[in-house]
Write an enzyme that holds these catalytic residues in place. Structure first.
Site, PDB file in Angstrom:
ATOM      1  N   THR A 161       0.861  -1.187   0.000  1.00  9.73           N
ATOM      2  CA  THR A 161       0.000   0.000   0.000  1.00  9.73           C
ATOM      3  C   THR A 161       0.898   1.237   0.000  1.00  9.73           C
ATOM      4  O   THR A 161       1.302   1.705  -1.055  1.00  9.73           O
ATOM      5  CB  THR A 161      -0.975  -0.006   1.194  1.00  9.73           C
ATOM      6  OG1 THR A 161      -0.253  -0.239   2.415  1.00  9.73           O
ATOM      7  CG2 THR A 161      -2.035  -1.074   1.021  1.00  9.73           C
ATOM      8  N   THR A 198       0.770  -7.059  13.487  1.00  9.51           N
ATOM      9  CA  THR A 198       1.228  -5.719  13.133  1.00  9.51           C
ATOM     10  C   THR A 198       1.241  -5.397  11.659  1.00  9.51           C
ATOM     11  O   THR A 198       1.649  -4.321  11.287  1.00  9.51           O
ATOM     12  CB  THR A 198       2.639  -5.374  13.672  1.00  9.51           C
ATOM     13  OG1 THR A 198       3.596  -6.208  13.047  1.00  9.51           O
ATOM     14  CG2 THR A 198       2.739  -5.515  15.151  1.00  9.51           C
ATOM     15  N   GLU A 283       6.346   4.841   7.217  1.00  9.18           N
ATOM     16  CA  GLU A 283       5.886   5.951   6.388  1.00  9.18           C
ATOM     17  C   GLU A 283       6.667   7.227   6.677  1.00  9.18           C
ATOM     18  O   GLU A 283       6.686   7.725   7.793  1.00  9.18           O
ATOM     19  CB  GLU A 283       4.388   6.165   6.626  1.00  9.18           C
ATOM     20  CG  GLU A 283       3.556   5.034   6.045  1.00  9.18           C
ATOM     21  CD  GLU A 283       2.096   5.102   6.409  1.00  9.18           C
ATOM     22  OE1 GLU A 283       1.293   4.469   5.712  1.00  9.18           O
ATOM     23  OE2 GLU A 283       1.758   5.774   7.407  1.00  9.18           O
ATOM     24  N   ASN A 405      -0.280  10.371   5.636  1.00  8.68           N
ATOM     25  CA  ASN A 405      -1.499  10.010   6.363  1.00  8.68           C
ATOM     26  C   ASN A 405      -2.575  11.078   6.382  1.00  8.68           C
ATOM     27  O   ASN A 405      -3.731  10.782   6.686  1.00  8.68           O
ATOM     28  CB  ASN A 405      -1.133   9.603   7.794  1.00  8.68           C
ATOM     29  CG  ASN A 405      -0.514   8.205   7.822  1.00  8.68           C
ATOM     30  OD1 ASN A 405      -1.212   7.209   7.682  1.00  8.68           O
ATOM     31  ND2 ASN A 405       0.799   8.153   7.977  1.00  8.68           N
TER      32      ASN A 405
END
Length: 410
Positions: A161, A198, A283, A405
Site C-alpha cells: 500500500t 502488526t 511511512e 497520512n
C-alpha cells in the site's frame, strides 16, 4: 543442535522457492493507481499442507481476519491457499464485508479444487469502504491460471500500500542431506504496532510438521519479530501472519528433539528480517532504529522501557533531526512503568555514550550529531537494575509521515 543440521543462510528467492508452492498477482482495479497489482493468490500443490496464523488483537477485526480464523479451525489447520487484496481493508463493512470474504473464498476454493475452508483471505487498505466483489470474482479465473513458480515473485508487490519497496526474504538449511527452505513476504509501513501481528505477512516452507507445531512455532517467531516492531503505535484492524508448510522436503519438525529448535531458528531469522524491513520502510521514515534495553529487573520492565522509547514521538522526531537529545530517551524510560534507579541509567547511541549514571556523559555534540545522521541507529539503554533485556525496532518521525497520512483516504 545436531551437527547434521546446518545453520540457516539467507538466499535469493520468493514464496515459491520452497517445494510445492505457486503464486500469482493481477491488477483487479481495487487500488486507485491504474494497472497496479492488487490481488494475489498463493497456493500449495501438496494435499498434506498444514497452516497456521496469528492475527490482530484489535477488537475491531476486519472481515478477512474473522473468516480466516474460522477457516483455520474448520479445516483443522489444513489450508492450502491464501487470497489477498490491497487497496481496501474490508474492515468495518458489516455483513456485506463478511459475505464478500466468504464468497471470494468459496469461488477461489472451487477454482482450485479445494474446500472453501482451506482458503485464507486477507485484505489491506482503506477502512470503512465496501470492498467491491465483482472485480475479484472476475479476475479469479485468470489469477488461478497464472499460478506458477515464476509468477510468485509478484505477490510481494501486489500486497503493498504505502510501502516503498516489496519485502521478501528466503532462508535455507540442510539436514541429513536434504535442503529445507522458508520463504516470506510482508507489507507494512504505517498503522504498525506490535500487538500480534502488526501487518500482513505470508510464509511458506517445505518442511514437514503438524498444524499444532506450526502454530506454536509461528507464535514464538512472531513474538520475537513482528511483535517487536513499531512505526506509529497504531494496531491495524487487519493484521495477519499466515504460514503454510507443504512437507515436500520430507524433513520432519517434531517436538522433543533438535529439529524443533533448528526450524525455530530459521523461522525467527526470516521473520526478524522482514520485521526490520517494515521498520526501515515506516511511512516517511529515513532511519532504522534499534532500541536495546539491558540490565532490567524483569523481562516486563525491559519490554516496557524499550517500547516506551520506540513509541515516543519526541524521541523519534529528535532522531529525525539528528538531535542528540538523550533526555527524551531517559524521560520515556521513566514513564514506562518499569522500576529502576534514575541515578544509574546509561544511554549510548551506537558506540557513543550520551548519558552516564543519569547525567550528561560529556559527549562531543558534533560527533553525536553525526551518529544520529546515520541510516541505522542503535539506542542502547542500561538500567543497571537486573539481568534481563529487550529489543524493539522502530523508525524516525518526519514530515513525510504527516503528508502520507493526511491524504491517505482521499
Amino acid at each position: 543442535m545436531s551437527r547434521a543440521m546446518a545453520k540457516w543462510e539467507q538466499v535469493e528467492g520468493d514464496l515459491a522457492t520452497p517445494a510445492g508452492f505457486r503464486g500469482a498477482a493481477v491488477a483487479a482495479g481495487i487500488k486507485k493507481a491504474p494497472d497496479a497489482l492488487d490481488l494475489a493468490l498463493i497456493f500449495s500443490d501438496s494435499p498434506g499442507t498444514t497452516a497456521a496464523g496469528v492475527f490482530t488483537t484489535n477488537r475491531v477485526a476486519a472481515a478477512p481476519v474473522v473468516l480466516s480464523r474460522e477457516h483455520l479451525v474448520e479445516s483443522r489447520g489444513r489450508c492450502r491457499a491464501i487470497l489477498v487484496n490491497a487497496g481496501n481493508a474490508n474492515a468495518c463493512t458489516g455483513k456485506a464485508g463478511l459475505h464478500t470474504a466468504q464468497e471470494t473464498a468459496r469461488v477461489a476454493g472451487e477454482l482450485l479444487g479445494i474446500e472453501p475452508s482451506q482458503v485464507l483471505v486477507a485484505s489491506t487498505g482503506v477502512i470503512g469502504i465496501p470492498l467491491p466483489i465483482d472485480p475479484i470474482l472476475q479476475h479469479l479465473p485468470h489469477l488461478k491460471e497464472s499460478l506458477s513458480k515464476e509468477n510468485a515473485k509478484a505477490v510481494a508487490q501486489a500486497i503493498m500500500t504505502t510501502d516503498t519497496f516489496p519485502k521478501t526474504c528466503v532462508v535455507r538449511s540442510t539436514t541429513k542431506g536434504r535442503t529445507v527452505h522458508i520463504a516470506g513476504v510482508a507489507k507494512g509501513a504505517g498503522m504498525i504496532h506490535p500487538h500480534m501481528a502488526t501487518m500482513l505477512s505470508f510464509l511458506t516452507t517445505d518442511a514437514l510438521m503438524g498444524e499444532r507445531m506450526l502454530h506454536h512455532l509461528l507464535v514464538e517467531a512472531a513474538a520475537d519479530s513482528f511483535n517487536r516492531v513499531t512505526v506509529d503505535g497504531d494496531t491495524s484492524t487487519n493484521d495477519t501472519v499466515a504460514a503454510m508448510a507443504s512437507g515436500l522436503a520430507e524433513v520432519s519438525v517434531i517436538p522433543g528433539n533438535d529439529s524443533r529448535s533448528w526450524f525455530a531458528e530459521g523461522l525467527t531469522l526470516l521473520c526478524q528480517t522482514l520485521a526490520r524491513m517494515i521498520a526501515r520502510d515506516g511511512e516517511g521514515a529515513t532511519k532504522l532504529i534499534t532500541v536495546e534495553v539491558v540490565g532490567a529487573r524483569t523481562p516486563l520492565d525491559a519490554d516496557r522501557v524499550a517500547r516506551a522509547i520506540a513509541n515516543s514521538p519526541l524521541v523519534k522526531t529528535a532522531i529525525a533531526g539528528a538531535d542528540p537529545n538523550w533526555g527524551r530517551i531517559v524521560c520515556a524510560a521513566g514513564y514506562s512503568g518499569a522500576k529502576f534507579d534514575p541515578a544509574k541509567i546509561d544511554v549510548t547511541v551506537n558506540e557513543l555514550p550520551l548519558c552516564r549514571k543519569g547525567m550528561d556523559a560529556g559527549f562531543d555534540e558534533g560527533a553525536a550529531h553525526r551518529e544520529f545522521e546515520k541510516k541505522e541507529i542503535v539506542l542502547h539503554v542500561d538500567l543497571h537494575a537486573g539481568r534481563t533485556s529487550s529489543r524493539v525496532w522502530t523508525c524516525d518521525f518526519t514530515k513525510g509521515y504527516i503528508d502520507i497520512n493526511s491524504s491517505y483516504r482521499s
